[in-house]
Design an enzyme around this catalytic site. Structure first.
Site, PDB file in Angstrom:
ATOM      1  CE  LYS A 200       3.566 -10.065  -5.716  1.00 14.37           C
ATOM      2  NZ  LYS A 200       4.315 -10.616  -6.865  1.00 14.37           N
TER       3      LYS A 200
ATOM      4  CE1 TYR B 215      -5.427  22.606  -1.906  1.00 17.07           C
ATOM      5  CE2 TYR B 215      -6.058  20.285  -1.802  1.00 17.07           C
ATOM      6  CZ  TYR B 215      -5.633  21.460  -1.177  1.00 17.07           C
ATOM      7  OH  TYR B 215      -5.426  21.463   0.170  1.00 17.07           O
TER       8      TYR B 215
HETATM    9  C1  LIG Z   1       3.469 -11.423  -7.645  1.00 16.33           C
HETATM   10  C2  LIG Z   1       3.924 -12.724  -8.143  1.00 16.33           C
HETATM   11  C3  LIG Z   1       2.999 -13.741  -8.442  1.00 16.33           C
HETATM   12  C4  LIG Z   1       1.504 -13.518  -8.440  1.00 16.33           C
HETATM   13  O1  LIG Z   1       1.155 -12.712  -9.549  1.00 16.33           O
HETATM   14  P1  LIG Z   1      -0.376 -12.340  -9.871  1.00 16.33           P
HETATM   15  O2  LIG Z   1      -0.297 -11.667 -11.183  1.00 16.33           O
HETATM   16  O3  LIG Z   1      -0.811 -11.437  -8.782  1.00 16.33           O
HETATM   17  O4  LIG Z   1      -1.138 -13.604  -9.878  1.00 16.33           O
HETATM   18  C5  LIG Z   1       3.498 -14.993  -8.776  1.00 16.33           C
HETATM   19  N1  LIG Z   1       4.820 -15.211  -8.838  1.00 16.33           N
HETATM   20  C6  LIG Z   1       5.740 -14.251  -8.591  1.00 16.33           C
HETATM   21  C7  LIG Z   1       7.193 -14.556  -8.700  1.00 16.33           C
HETATM   22  C8  LIG Z   1       5.319 -12.974  -8.243  1.00 16.33           C
HETATM   23  O5  LIG Z   1       6.227 -12.011  -8.017  1.00 16.33           O
END
Ligand SMILES: *Cc1c(COP(=O)(O)O)cnc(C)c1O
Length: 367
Positions: free
Chosen positions: A40, A258
């Site tokens: 993702k 800044y």
């Molecule tokens: C993001 C996610 C994962 C992976 O999680 P990590 O901590 O990056 O391994 C697995 N399952 C679901 C439902 C997620 O949203």
């Protein structure tokens, strides 16, 4: 499209061989349990079109994304893979699931009903995952709703439940009591769906034999960032090298940047690179008189930001780094400076550093 190197403020190198090695490490860790990949958010910022095929080459056949748009991009890159969309149905786009052979993860009763209706209309039992909430309280059917689906004659029969899944909230903190409760609840639920594969483990869950079930779903561990508190990450996948655009000498008492938030305690040399918070080098990684910023390496020496991170620029105190001149390289991630070191200095997690990696870098894929 990547930015040409001579027009970019920094070079982001993504090591696909290290990524593939991390995948194989997790496979070995799981002792034969199949390993999917969570890609993702553009594969945690690293580029889904390159990461997808690299993982497929390492043997990965199942992928999870958050959005339908991501699934479509991934489908073009890995034509034969199984692809799930974690965030549930996206409104009216049901035809897209069918057209691109993408599976939704049904995370509410409404999702289940909508997808069942769609399948009824088609006269086809399309595959989908059922997400059951076991303690995250984010997405997912509650236990009673899931139990109803397991009874014969319900809407579930209109589609093919291809996976029963849930998500762990605290597995990165070893011994957290919620993890054991979630594993327990998940065990009950999966028992209601005999013969259907089940999946609970995120990266941290992959280290827990009781959470592995039929399919593991690591994300962050693949990308070389920390996934369990106190445990070393797998191989680093990302490095970020920025050419120094200018070096200047300043006097003790001079301030940099800044808000004049950082004051030189001695006569100092300041190197400037063309990377800022607009590139995802987040502002909280900077230094002030009260707070030390993220580490970075110049001439092999660990240095600190001098002052706040600007939108497009970052000043580095290179006083202790020996002779430094324009054109030399500052390594912001790499050579022992981990994504997690930057995250820690900025008060966040490796996930946020990776997914913030900007679009102005020259991206180089190796391996
Ligand atoms: C993001 C996610 C994962 C992976 O999680 P990590 O901590 O990056 O391994 C697995 N399952 C679901 C439902 C997620 O949203």
């Amino acid at each position: 499209m990547t930015i040409p190197q001579n027009e970019a403020g920094a070079v982001l190198t993504i090591d696909l061989a290290a990524l593939a090695a991390n995948y194989r490490t997790i496979v070995a860790m799981g002792g034969g349990v199949p390993v999917a990949a969570v890609v993702k958010a553009d594969a945690y910022g690293l580029g889904i079109e390159r990461v997808g095929p690299a993982l497929a080459g390492a043997g990965c056949t199942t992928f999870f994304v958050a959005h339908l748009s991501e699934a479509r991009r991934l489908r073009a890159a890995v034509p034969d893979a199984t692809i799930y969309v974690l965030n549930g149905l996206f409104g009216a786009a049901l035809d897209t699931y069918l057209a691109h052979d993408i599976r939704p993860v049904l995370g509410s009763r409404e999702d289940v009903e909508t997808f069942a209706e769609f399948c009824n209309g088609l006269g086809r039992r399309l595959p989908a995952a059922i997400h059951v909430d076991t303690g995250m309280n984010r997405l997912g059917l509650d236990l009673a709703e899931a139990a109803l689906l397991a009874e014969p004659g319900t809407a579930a029969l209109a589609f093919t439940p291809a996976l029963i899944m849930s998500h762990l909230a605290c597995a990165d903190e070893p011994g957290h009591p919620l993890t054991a409760r979630q594993i327990d609840r998940f065990q009950q639920i999966r028992g209601l769906f005999p013969g259907i594969p089940s999946s609970l483990a995120n990266s941290a869950g992959c280290t827990l034999p009781a959470a592995r079930h039929d399919l593991m779903r690591p994300g962050i561990a693949l990308y070389g960032a920390r996934f369990v508190t106190g445990r070393d990450p797998l191989a680093p996948v990302v490095r970020l090298d920025a050419p120094i655009v200018q070096v200047r000498g300043i006097r003790a008492g001079d301030t940099v940047g800044y808000g004049a938030a950082w004051t030189a305690g001695r006569s100092s040399r300041i190197a400037v690179v063309s990377v800022g918070y607009a590139d995802g080098y987040i502002r909280q990684a900077g230094s002030t008189d009260r707070k030390t910023g993220a580490p970075m390496r110049v001439n092999g020496v660990i240095c600190q930001p001098a002052g706040r991170v600007s939108m497009d620029l970052l000043a580095i105190d290179v006083t202790d780094a020996g002779p430094v001149s324009a054109g030399d390289t500052a390594t912001l991630i790499g050579d022992g400076v981990g994504v997690d070191d930057v995250a820690e200095a900025a008060g966040t997690i490796g996930y946020e550093i990776l997914t913030s990696l900007g679009k102005r870098y020259h991206r180089r894929y190796t391996g």
